[in-house]
Design a protein around this motif. Structure first.
Motif, PDB file in Angstrom:
ATOM      1  N   ILE B 110      41.331 -36.452  34.395  1.00 30.20           N
ATOM      2  CA  ILE B 110      42.648 -36.013  34.382  1.00 30.20           C
ATOM      3  C   ILE B 110      42.979 -34.698  34.585  1.00 30.20           C
ATOM      4  CG2 ILE B 110      44.544 -36.951  32.511  1.00 30.20           C
ATOM      5  CD1 ILE B 110      43.116 -39.322  31.880  1.00 30.20           C
ATOM      6  N   SER B 111      43.967 -34.526  35.232  1.00 28.29           N
ATOM      7  CA  SER B 111      44.697 -33.683  35.134  1.00 28.29           C
ATOM      8  C   SER B 111      45.656 -32.902  35.032  1.00 28.29           C
ATOM      9  CB  SER B 111      44.357 -32.605  36.634  1.00 28.29           C
ATOM     10  OG  SER B 111      43.304 -32.327  36.874  1.00 28.29           O
ATOM     11  N   VAL B 112      46.290 -32.162  33.970  1.00 26.34           N
ATOM     12  CA  VAL B 112      47.673 -32.428  32.556  1.00 26.34           C
ATOM     13  C   VAL B 112      47.979 -30.492  33.301  1.00 26.34           C
ATOM     14  CG1 VAL B 112      49.167 -32.175  30.983  1.00 26.34           C
ATOM     15  CG2 VAL B 112      47.099 -33.622  31.116  1.00 26.34           C
ATOM     16  N   GLY B 113      48.883 -31.171  33.645  1.00 28.22           N
ATOM     17  CA  GLY B 113      49.804 -29.210  34.243  1.00 28.22           C
ATOM     18  C   GLY B 113      50.623 -28.598  33.202  1.00 28.22           C
ATOM     19  N   GLY B 114      51.317 -28.014  33.682  1.00 28.09           N
ATOM     20  CA  GLY B 114      52.627 -27.718  32.525  1.00 28.09           C
ATOM     21  C   GLY B 114      51.606 -26.658  31.538  1.00 28.09           C
ATOM     22  N   GLN B 162      51.366 -33.369  26.498  1.00 23.32           N
ATOM     23  CA  GLN B 162      52.165 -33.953  27.732  1.00 23.32           C
ATOM     24  C   GLN B 162      51.031 -34.859  28.510  1.00 23.32           C
ATOM     25  OE1 GLN B 162      53.740 -31.434  29.648  1.00 23.32           O
ATOM     26  NE2 GLN B 162      54.002 -32.511  31.594  1.00 23.32           N
ATOM     27  N   LEU B 163      49.762 -34.398  27.819  1.00 23.27           N
ATOM     28  CA  LEU B 163      49.446 -35.744  28.531  1.00 23.27           C
ATOM     29  C   LEU B 163      49.318 -37.380  27.913  1.00 23.27           C
ATOM     30  CD1 LEU B 163      46.594 -37.008  29.732  1.00 23.27           C
ATOM     31  CD2 LEU B 163      46.032 -37.250  27.533  1.00 23.27           C
TER      32      LEU B 163
END
Lengths: 283, 283
Positions: B110-114, B162-163
């Protein structure tokens, strides 16, 4: 018979499902992009055998389309879809808009390796990231006990199983046999793009795959058999063949004759891309 | 007082939590990598204020360490940790092994941007992918009502928020103030690596950050103030400064004086990397 409850927000979805869950009812989910056909309806029937309540999501997920693909022209026909769900006895249709699924600032992506390698990914590199992310969201929004996916999208079914296993998503994934017309063409929302002439060609896809799977099961050389299949599809009228490939049925690793196998293909008819797959019997 | 229940499998975890949930008890989770100190214990205390049951996971997550980092020497002291959890009144310790969290064939990320952009990510590129994936797994394994994360790892707290927002993970994320020693040094399991001399230097990190945040709040130029802070840290004895940066407090976008701000830093003492952060008051 009254139609399904229709909700378009996560909050309303959760409120309704909480009530059903409190009453001890099992919930089965059928994620779709709408344009429902007999294939989808077969998934609803299986859902109703598995659970007291069937929830169908209808969401044309932009993140699984590449910029060059058919997001804009993908068929949207909600009234027709709700009619079909009413006939089938589904209890709830979840029809979120894009802003409900991907609010401003959305920034997360799930990438599943393993079965997502090759095949579709060679031609649609971000496709399974889009699928995995939206399926995870739908499962976390609805928390179903089980979910039904068609074997028509066979690689997607394997990717979703891997996603749930890897992230400990407590959802049982049930694969459902592909529904075909009387001449073997797999049901697909994209069949709506095909002319009568193209439909006749499209029906050769399952014929060639079944012949090739039988040849492989009988001992044919893998490279020759899949190469011959691709040539046969072009001769039948397909414009281009993306792949015809034999794979191990669960992991989609290279096929081994002592394991359950699957023969998968993708090919183009004009501007429409069709996929199909069949079992390879053990030799 | 008896110690926490200790389970090391997801199945045993879920069985215990199901019982508590059936009795209507709220569950708060504190994810840790063990080597518990007063900072962790403060998170347990907050958990016990928020819920009837406190679950603490202890798992040194290999996917958030780069090959060059301190995975092998990261402190592991389960008996001591269980003592501390018993004293604090935590109800369950979840201590999975690597094979329970990442069984053979595991392949999902899982990749969270922001908020994961920049800061730690500039120096530890895969760190937040590892954090987001393991946190999602822990939340899906335990399904807690809420989870407590320390502000000490401020960027991590923002990434976890954010996730949960992006994936519709129904877990309330609670940020907890950093616990410091009498001279302001933020509690960290990595402080155990420091000699007495290095500890004296380490205690300058929070001093410099507080002075710099005060200067920024009073109108100092951002680039000069953060540059001066980095120089002050090197003069104090830090070997290298990875960053001293002012950011918007929620999104970690570039700081704006009209928004809540945060000043974050990472710096090296010998082979030990320390991080800390403080609020920037609105000017």
């Amino acid at each position: 018979m009254s139609g399904p409850i229709v909700v378009d927000s996560v909050a309303a979805l959760r409120a309704q499902l909480r009530d059903w869950r409190r009453e001890g009812q099992r919930i089965a989910m059928v994620p779709t992009m709408g344009a429902l056909h007999d294939g989808h309806i077969s998934l609803v029937r299986i859902a109703l055998e598995r659970a007291e309540r069937c929830v169908v999501s209808i969401f044309v997920n932009p993140t699984q389309f590449a910029p060059t693909e058919d997001l804009d022209k993908y068929p949207r026909q909600l009234a027709h879809d709700l009619d079909r769900l009413r006939e089938a006895g589904a209890h709830l249709a979840f029809t979120p808009g894009v802003a409900e699924m991907y609010p401003a600032g959305f920034a997360t992506k799930i990438s599943v390796g393993g079965p997502s390698s090759g095949l579709e990914t060679d031609f649609r590199p971000s496709f399974f990231d889009g699928v995995a992310t939206v399926v995870a969201k739908l499962f976390l929004q609805a928390a179903p006990d089980c979910a039904i996916f068609g074997e028509k999208d066979y690689q997607q079914l394997c990717v979703v199983r891997q996603l749930c296993r890897d992230l400990d998503l407590p959802v049982e994934i049930i694969g459902a046999p592909t529904v075909r017309d009387t001449r073997g063409l797999a049901m697909s929302s994209r069949n709506a793009y095909l002319s009568e002439t193209e439909l006749a060609v499209a029906r050769q896809l399952n014929v060639v795959l079944r012949q090739t799977a039988a040849a492989l099961a009988a001992g044919a050389d893998e490279a020759s058999a899949t190469g011959d299949a691709a040539e046969a599809l072009v001769r039948a009228g397909f414009r281009k063949v993306d792949y015809v490939a034999a794979r191990e049925a669960v992991t989609l690793a290279p096929w081994r004759r002592d394991r359950a196998g699957r023969l998968l293909a993708a090919a183009w008819l004009g501007t429409t891309r069709l996929i199909d797959n069949v079992e390879i019997s053990r030799g």
